[in-house]
Motif scaffolding. Structure first.
Motif, short mmCIF file in Angstrom:
data_model
loop_
_atom_site.label_atom_id
_atom_site.label_comp_id
_atom_site.label_asym_id
_atom_site.label_seq_id
_atom_site.Cartn_x
_atom_site.Cartn_y
_atom_site.Cartn_z
N PHE A 101 12.83 -0.07 0.07
CA PHE A 101 13.36 1.15 0.68
C PHE A 101 12.23 2.02 1.23
O PHE A 101 12.27 2.46 2.38
CB PHE A 101 14.17 1.93 -0.37
N HIS A 102 11.21 2.25 0.42
CA HIS A 102 10.10 3.10 0.85
C HIS A 102 9.22 2.39 1.88
O HIS A 102 8.70 3.04 2.81
CB HIS A 102 9.28 3.53 -0.36
N ALA A 103 9.06 1.06 1.74
CA ALA A 103 8.28 0.30 2.72
C ALA A 103 8.95 0.35 4.09
O ALA A 103 8.28 0.48 5.12
CB ALA A 103 8.10 -1.14 2.26
N ASP A 104 10.26 0.24 4.10
CA ASP A 104 11.00 0.32 5.37
C ASP A 104 10.75 1.64 6.07
O ASP A 104 10.53 1.69 7.29
CB ASP A 104 12.51 0.15 5.12
N ARG A 105 10.78 2.72 5.31
CA ARG A 105 10.54 4.04 5.90
C ARG A 105 9.14 4.15 6.48
O ARG A 105 8.95 4.64 7.59
CB ARG A 105 10.76 5.12 4.84
N TYR A 106 8.15 3.69 5.70
CA TYR A 106 6.77 3.79 6.17
C TYR A 106 6.56 2.95 7.42
O TYR A 106 5.96 3.41 8.41
CB TYR A 106 5.81 3.33 5.07
N MET A 107 7.03 1.68 7.41
CA MET A 107 6.81 0.79 8.54
C MET A 107 7.51 1.31 9.80
O MET A 107 6.97 1.23 10.91
CB MET A 107 7.33 -0.61 8.20
N SER A 108 8.70 1.87 9.63
CA SER A 108 9.42 2.41 10.78
C SER A 108 8.66 3.54 11.43
O SER A 108 8.58 3.64 12.67
CB SER A 108 10.81 2.90 10.34
N GLN A 109 8.08 4.40 10.61
CA GLN A 109 7.33 5.54 11.14
C GLN A 109 5.97 5.10 11.70
O GLN A 109 5.57 5.53 12.79
CB GLN A 109 7.13 6.58 10.04
N ALA A 110 5.26 4.25 10.96
CA ALA A 110 3.91 3.86 11.37
C ALA A 110 3.92 3.04 12.66
O ALA A 110 3.00 3.18 13.49
CB ALA A 110 3.25 3.06 10.25
N LEU A 111 4.93 2.21 12.84
CA LEU A 111 4.99 1.36 14.02
C LEU A 111 5.91 1.91 15.09
O LEU A 111 6.07 1.30 16.16
CB LEU A 111 5.43 -0.06 13.64
N ALA A 112 6.52 3.07 14.82
CA ALA A 112 7.41 3.73 15.78
C ALA A 112 8.47 2.78 16.33
O ALA A 112 8.65 2.64 17.53
CB ALA A 112 6.59 4.34 16.91
N THR A 113 9.17 2.11 15.42
CA THR A 113 10.22 1.17 15.81
C THR A 113 11.32 1.19 14.77
O THR A 113 11.06 1.52 13.59
CB THR A 113 9.67 -0.26 15.94
N ASP A 114 12.51 0.87 15.20
CA ASP A 114 13.61 0.79 14.24
C ASP A 114 13.82 -0.63 13.72
O ASP A 114 14.79 -0.91 13.02
CB ASP A 114 14.91 1.31 14.86
N ARG A 115 12.87 -1.54 14.04
CA ARG A 115 13.00 -2.91 13.55
C ARG A 115 12.98 -2.97 12.02
O ARG A 115 13.51 -3.89 11.42
CB ARG A 115 11.86 -3.80 14.07
N TYR A 116 12.33 -1.99 11.40
CA TYR A 116 12.19 -2.02 9.94
C TYR A 116 13.12 -1.04 9.24
O TYR A 116 13.00 -0.81 8.04
CB TYR A 116 10.74 -1.72 9.56
N ALA A 117 14.05 -0.47 9.97
CA ALA A 117 14.99 0.46 9.35
C ALA A 117 15.83 -0.27 8.31
O ALA A 117 16.33 -1.37 8.55
CB ALA A 117 15.90 1.07 10.42
N ALA A 118 15.96 0.34 7.14
CA ALA A 118 16.72 -0.28 6.05
C ALA A 118 18.21 -0.31 6.38
O ALA A 118 18.75 0.69 6.85
CB ALA A 118 16.48 0.48 4.75
N PRO A 119 18.88 -1.44 6.11
CA PRO A 119 20.33 -1.46 6.27
C PRO A 119 20.99 -0.57 5.22
O PRO A 119 20.39 -0.25 4.18
CB PRO A 119 20.70 -2.93 6.07
N LYS A 120 22.22 -0.21 5.47
CA LYS A 120 22.92 0.73 4.59
C LYS A 120 23.00 0.22 3.15
O LYS A 120 22.93 1.01 2.20
CB LYS A 120 24.32 1.00 5.13
N ILE A 121 23.09 -1.10 2.97
CA ILE A 121 23.23 -1.63 1.62
C ILE A 121 22.00 -1.34 0.76
O ILE A 121 22.11 -1.15 -0.46
CB ILE A 121 23.54 -3.14 1.65
#
Length: 324
Positions: A252-272
């Motif tokens: 969950f936290h890695a997804d948030r960091y990667m999304s911000q650091a790489l400026a992409t939604d490829r790493y956005a966590a799914p709702k589950i």
């Protein structure tokens, strides 16, 4: 021993013939295309020759004795167009492997619907088309489903079984039992683009290509990381089991960091992932994650998995004795 027919004498049909003949089943490679006799004879010689070469290769790398090649090959026959009706009439399970066009599939299934017994299972090996779509071409549709093999079919254990909306559950059960009986590992999934493995591996392959494109590492270094890191761990732990092992909160936290650091939604966590976090289902630490650990001895489970890692290390030649 069910009688198997593989319709289409290309790579997939030949691979399926190897698998079932190896497991003791009689198999017929069926060519539904009306060809001149010389062309049909050439295709037969080419297909059976490749199957024999594959069996000899498997013997050469230690899967079986060389003496087993001839009796296995003897279980494989070839039926050209004029012999197809008789071959298909005796088949219990038919695997379709014609070209990946809707026109080819429609024509093939129309022929199979009339040439096979009504209780024979018809399974497409398509990697792109959904069983819900193809099922309409088969009569009766209840006996149809997809069976997606991963190449090379004679080595990869997994087969993705995808029933359509009208598939009789008993048909799915029969095919799963047949595959388990020959040593395969079938998984059942709903009709969805990419099934399971192609959908997962497409993301991984594209991201590996991006790493090269962005100059993060060389292709050689990325492949080394895949073999000794990613592949090593996922050979023992399933992807969702791996999330539970480390903790869904870490993802969950890695997804948030990667999304911000790489400026992409490829790493956005799914709702589950967010729902599991909110409910406290984060894996081993809470005994609930994607999998249920409430009834197992977790230290014993962890020890067994770590022992499997050690066994894999030894197999890869990567285990070293300690310095004492």
């Amino acid at each position: 021993m069910e009688t198997i027919a593989a319709v289409g004498a290309g790579r997939m049909g030949r691979g399926i013939a190897v698998v079932f003949a190896y497991a003791g089943h009689p198999v017929t490679l069926v060519d539904l295309k009306d060809r001149p006799s010389d062309d049909a004879a050439r295709l037969k010689a080419e297909a059976l020759g490749e199957i024999e070469a594959t069996l000899k290769m498997l013997a050469g790398i230690g899967l079986m004795a060389e003496s087993a090649v001839a009796p296995i090959l003897a279980r494989v026959s070839f039926a050209a167009c004029e012999a197809a009706p008789a071959a298909l009439a005796s088949a219990d399970i038919v695997f379709e492997g014609v070209p990946e066009t809707l026109e080819a599939k429609r024509a093939c299934f129309a022929a199979l619907s009339t040439m096979t017994r009504p209780d024979a299972i018809i399974a497409s090996t398509t990697s792109t088309m959904l069983s819900d779509e193809l099922q309409a071409f088969v009569s009766p549709p209840q006996r149809f489903l997809n069976a997606h093999w991963l190449n090379p079919a004679f080595l990869v254990p997994l087969v993705e079984v995808s029933p359509g909306r009208d598939t009789d559950p008993a048909v799915t059960g029969r095919l799963v039992a047949l595959l388990e009986g020959i040593g395969k590992v079938p998984v059942v999934c709903k009709a969805s683009p990419g099934f399971i493995v192609p959908r997962l591996q497409a993301l991984a392959m594209n991201e590996a290509a991006r790493l090269v494109e962005e100059g993060v590492a060389s292709a050689e270094e990325i492949d080394k990381a895949t073999r000794f890191g990613l592949g090593f761990r996922f050979a023992i732990l399933g992807v969702l089991e791996f999330i539970d092992w480390g903790g869904g909160d870490i993802l969950f936290h890695a997804d948030r960091y990667m999304s911000q650091a790489l400026a992409t939604d490829r790493y956005a966590a799914p709702k589950i992932i967010e729902d599991n976090m909110a409910a406290g289902r984060i894996g081993l630490r809470t005994r609930q994650g994607f999998l249920d650990y409430s009834q197992i001895d977790i230290p014993t489970y962890q020890r067994e998995r770590l022992a499997a890692f050690v066994g894999l290390l030894k197999h890869m030649g990567a285990a070293r004795p300690p310095v004492v």
